[in-house]
Design a protein around this motif. Structure first.
Motif, mmCIF file in Angstrom:
data_model
loop_
_atom_site.group_PDB
_atom_site.id
_atom_site.type_symbol
_atom_site.label_atom_id
_atom_site.label_comp_id
_atom_site.label_asym_id
_atom_site.label_seq_id
_atom_site.Cartn_x
_atom_site.Cartn_y
_atom_site.Cartn_z
ATOM 1 N N UNK A 361 2.526 103.675 10.011
ATOM 2 C CA UNK A 361 1.165 103.149 9.892
ATOM 3 C C UNK A 361 0.898 102.656 8.469
ATOM 4 N N UNK A 362 1.319 103.427 7.472
ATOM 5 C CA UNK A 362 1.173 103.005 6.075
ATOM 6 C C UNK A 362 1.948 101.715 5.816
ATOM 7 N N UNK A 363 3.155 101.632 6.359
ATOM 8 C CA UNK A 363 3.993 100.448 6.167
ATOM 9 C C UNK A 363 3.338 99.212 6.777
ATOM 10 N N UNK A 364 2.704 99.371 7.935
ATOM 11 C CA UNK A 364 2.060 98.230 8.593
ATOM 12 C C UNK A 364 0.913 97.691 7.748
ATOM 13 N N UNK A 365 0.095 98.576 7.210
ATOM 14 C CA UNK A 365 -1.033 98.153 6.376
ATOM 15 C C UNK A 365 -0.535 97.450 5.120
ATOM 16 N N UNK A 366 0.472 98.031 4.468
ATOM 17 C CA UNK A 366 0.986 97.439 3.232
ATOM 18 C C UNK A 366 1.667 96.097 3.493
ATOM 19 N N UNK A 367 2.297 95.948 4.643
ATOM 20 C CA UNK A 367 2.949 94.679 4.986
ATOM 21 C C UNK A 367 1.943 93.539 5.013
ATOM 22 N N UNK A 368 0.810 93.762 5.651
ATOM 23 C CA UNK A 368 -0.226 92.724 5.723
ATOM 24 C C UNK A 368 -0.831 92.475 4.340
ATOM 25 N N UNK A 369 -1.059 93.543 3.580
ATOM 26 C CA UNK A 369 -1.642 93.400 2.243
ATOM 27 C C UNK A 369 -0.736 92.586 1.328
ATOM 28 N N UNK A 370 0.564 92.870 1.359
ATOM 29 C CA UNK A 370 1.512 92.124 0.528
ATOM 30 C C UNK A 370 1.573 90.659 0.965
ATOM 31 N N UNK A 371 1.533 90.410 2.273
ATOM 32 C CA UNK A 371 1.522 89.031 2.755
ATOM 33 C C UNK A 371 0.325 88.269 2.236
ATOM 34 N N UNK A 372 -0.832 88.912 2.218
ATOM 35 C CA UNK A 372 -2.057 88.284 1.716
ATOM 36 C C UNK A 372 -1.947 88.001 0.213
ATOM 37 N N UNK A 373 -1.482 88.980 -0.544
ATOM 38 C CA UNK A 373 -1.356 88.812 -1.997
ATOM 39 C C UNK A 373 -0.346 87.724 -2.334
ATOM 40 N N UNK A 374 0.787 87.716 -1.628
ATOM 41 C CA UNK A 374 1.823 86.712 -1.899
ATOM 42 C C UNK A 374 1.321 85.305 -1.599
ATOM 43 N N UNK A 375 0.517 85.151 -0.547
ATOM 44 C CA UNK A 375 -0.063 83.841 -0.235
ATOM 45 C C UNK A 375 -1.014 83.389 -1.335
ATOM 46 N N UNK A 376 -1.837 84.305 -1.805
ATOM 47 C CA UNK A 376 -2.831 83.951 -2.809
ATOM 48 C C UNK A 376 -2.191 83.636 -4.160
ATOM 49 N N UNK A 377 -1.182 84.392 -4.534
ATOM 50 C CA UNK A 377 -0.567 84.224 -5.856
ATOM 51 C C UNK A 377 0.615 83.270 -5.837
ATOM 52 N N UNK A 378 1.199 83.028 -4.657
ATOM 53 C CA UNK A 378 2.431 82.241 -4.521
ATOM 54 C C UNK A 378 3.545 82.809 -5.396
#
Length: 533
Positions: A361-378
């Motif tokens: 469950x922790x991994x799933x939340x962090x996966x989405x969070x990292x995807x969002x951050x990587x998109x924003x920061x490139x």
């Protein structure tokens, strides 16, 4: 026709003029004459529409796929190995054979996806998990010989196996049938979204794998209570019921999966032009038609990004399968040592199933969070580098800690350091390869090579190494450190160097004597194509 000119600033501060190569699609503006505010609102509505239509169902497909390939770990916990009289070596062989067929066929699946249509290819491989497997189900039960099946009901067939040979057969065809889904969807989504939008969508899609681990533990804990029903043990019902769910979803997929933007039926003609235009503005042509040539394959094979991407992905994928296949067993062994108030005196397989839920469950939340951050920061490379450190620390704790509580914390960090990097690495690879077939082939090779390391992952956790599993933990730690962390650092540095050369005009000679269409066909070798770091 002369190309427009843009001015870019080099790292030294000097201004450099570079040609901008315009895709003809840019001339087809469905919103011409509207204000920028109106265009932004329409674009947001279009993006939301794409998300609602594409992402939820594809994520559900991958949840089924990952659940079907890893629930053997839950079945082992409930007595699969003992009931089939398998040795530790035979159990590991049953894990290994899945990755052989799965990896070998992955590189060609994106070519098939491109040459057919997603609305046909993806549901078909789901239904192939369903098709002749029913007869295989009967055949394994009666030890007959019939033509080979694929997955869905093939998953159910694993619930009817009577021996090691039957399990090996079903695992082989399970891998063959599943080979097209993950690389296919990764490529498919890259043909719908801009490079700065792909990461969080891939993260949501791949978080289904983490949810499969979490949901799988809960589901297995409930299903094993059916032990003895119909004369089948609890582990058999795990395969049967979860396979039945895949059957239903596979059939419905014929109405829920759509084609590439140029042909997708849920889009109006105006929305179709909008999608193609926004991709063209992002220097992408992969959503449009392109004729297949063998040169696309060689362009991918000779590209250094394919090699380095495969190295990075093997670091995260090899770790992923070691983790997901053996985490129930690892936690069960930890549980024998744990003394927490909320545990009963007798530690059971059901408790191990349930304790595998929180890390996923922790991994799933962090996966989405990292995807969002990587998109924003490139900055996908920096995200990979930072998150991989969680995995390195986590498996170091599993390897070196003596107390069960600290090692269980290591399980959390291990999951958090592996799962986000899978989706991020696929997005990073996709962002930096342009051309319809080249991108598909590259993703197939990178993902296929990564999954081939599931062969290693299937054989590093041995029953004789319990409860500490030093060889297994040490191997995963090496994968995370050398391939994931080291490979990400290497690619990040090389991409920065190449971007600098392009900004300084040192690659402009690549397009000398070419017209606009020929320049467009260069894909990521266009001098104005800047790599995502």
């Amino acid at each position: 026709m002369d190309q427009p000119i843009t001015k870019t600033m080099s790292d030294s501060g000097s201004v450099h003029e570079k040609p901008v190569f315009v895709d003809p699609t840019l001339a087809n503006d469905a919103d011409e004459g509207l204000s920028e505010e109106e265009k932004t609102k329409i674009d947001g509505q279009l993006l939301w529409k794409l998300d609602l239509v594409l992402i939820p169902w594809l994520s559900l497909l991958y949840l089924c796929s990952f659940l079907d390939r890893t629930n053997i770990g839950n079945a082992k916990l409930d007595g699969l190995q003992e009931d089939l009289h398998m040795s530790d070596g035979q159990y590991n062989a049953a894990l290994t054979i899945f990755f052989v067929s799965y990896s070998v066929f992955e590189p060609i699946t994106n070519i098939l996806l491109r040459r057919t249509r997603p609305s046909i290819f993806i549901p078909t491989i789901m239904v192939l998990w369903v098709s002749r497997a029913l007869f295989q189900c009967i055949a394994i039960g009666s030890r007959l010989t019939i033509p080979p099946p694929e997955q869905g009901i093939c998953m159910m067939a694993m619930g009817f196996v009577r021996n090691f040979s039957g399990l090996m057969a079903t695992r082989w065809f399970l891998g063959l049938a599943e080979a097209g889904l993950f690389p296919g969807v990764g490529y498919y989504l890259s043909c719908w979204y801009k490079r700065s939008e792909l990461g969080v969508r891939m993260a949501i899609f791949f978080s289904a794998a983490a949810l499969a681990g979490s949901f799988g533990g809960l589901l297995a804990a409930a299903i094993t209570n059916m032990d003895g029903m119909g004369g089948r043990p609890g582990w058999a019902w795990i395969f049967i019921l979860e396979g039945l769910g895949t059957v239903v979803i596979g059939v419905v997929s014929f109405w829920m999966v759509f084609d590439f933007p140029a042909e997708a039926k849920f889009l109006s003609e105006t929305d179709r032009r909008r999608v193609l235009r926004r991709l063209a503005l992002d220097q992408q042509s992969s959503a449009e038609h392109e004729e297949w040539k063998m040169s696309h394959f060689w362009a991918s094979v000779r590209d250094w990004k394919t090699l380095v991407g495969a190295i990075i992905y093997m670091g995260t994928d090899g770790s992923l399968y070691a983790f997901s296949l053996f985490i129930p067993t690892i936690i069960k062994e930890l549980g024998r040592l744990m003394i927490f108030a909320f545990f009963f005196v007798c530690y059971t397989a059901t408790k191990a199933q349930l304790l595998s839920v929180p890390p996923y469950a922790c991994a799933a939340v962090l996966t989405v969070l990292v995807g969002y951050i990587a998109d924003r920061t490139q900055q996908r490379g920096l995200c990979n580098i930072f998150i991989s450190l969680f995995g390195v620390v986590g498996f170091s704790m599993l390897l070196g800690a003596k107390t069960a509580g600290v090692r269980y914390a290591g399980v959390f960090l291990g999951a958090m350091g592996i799962y986000p990097c899978i989706a991020n690495t696929v997005s990073w690879t996709s962002n930096n390869v342009e051309g319809a077939y080249k991108r598909g082939i590259t993703l197939g090779i990178v993902i296929g090579w990564g999954n081939l390391n599931g062969i290693v992952a299937s054989n590093i956790y041995r029953g004789t190494d319990a409860p500490h599993f030093y060889p297994g933990h040490a191997t995963v730690l090496a994968y995370l450190t050398v391939f994931l962390l080291g490979g990400s650092i290497l690619q990040y540095i090389l991409l920065r160097i190449e971007n600098r050369k392009r900004l300084l005009g040192q690659r402009d000679h690549w397009i000398e004597g070419l017209d606009a269409q020929e320049i467009n066909l260069l894909g990521d070798r266009r001098p104005d194509f800047l790599y995502t770091l």
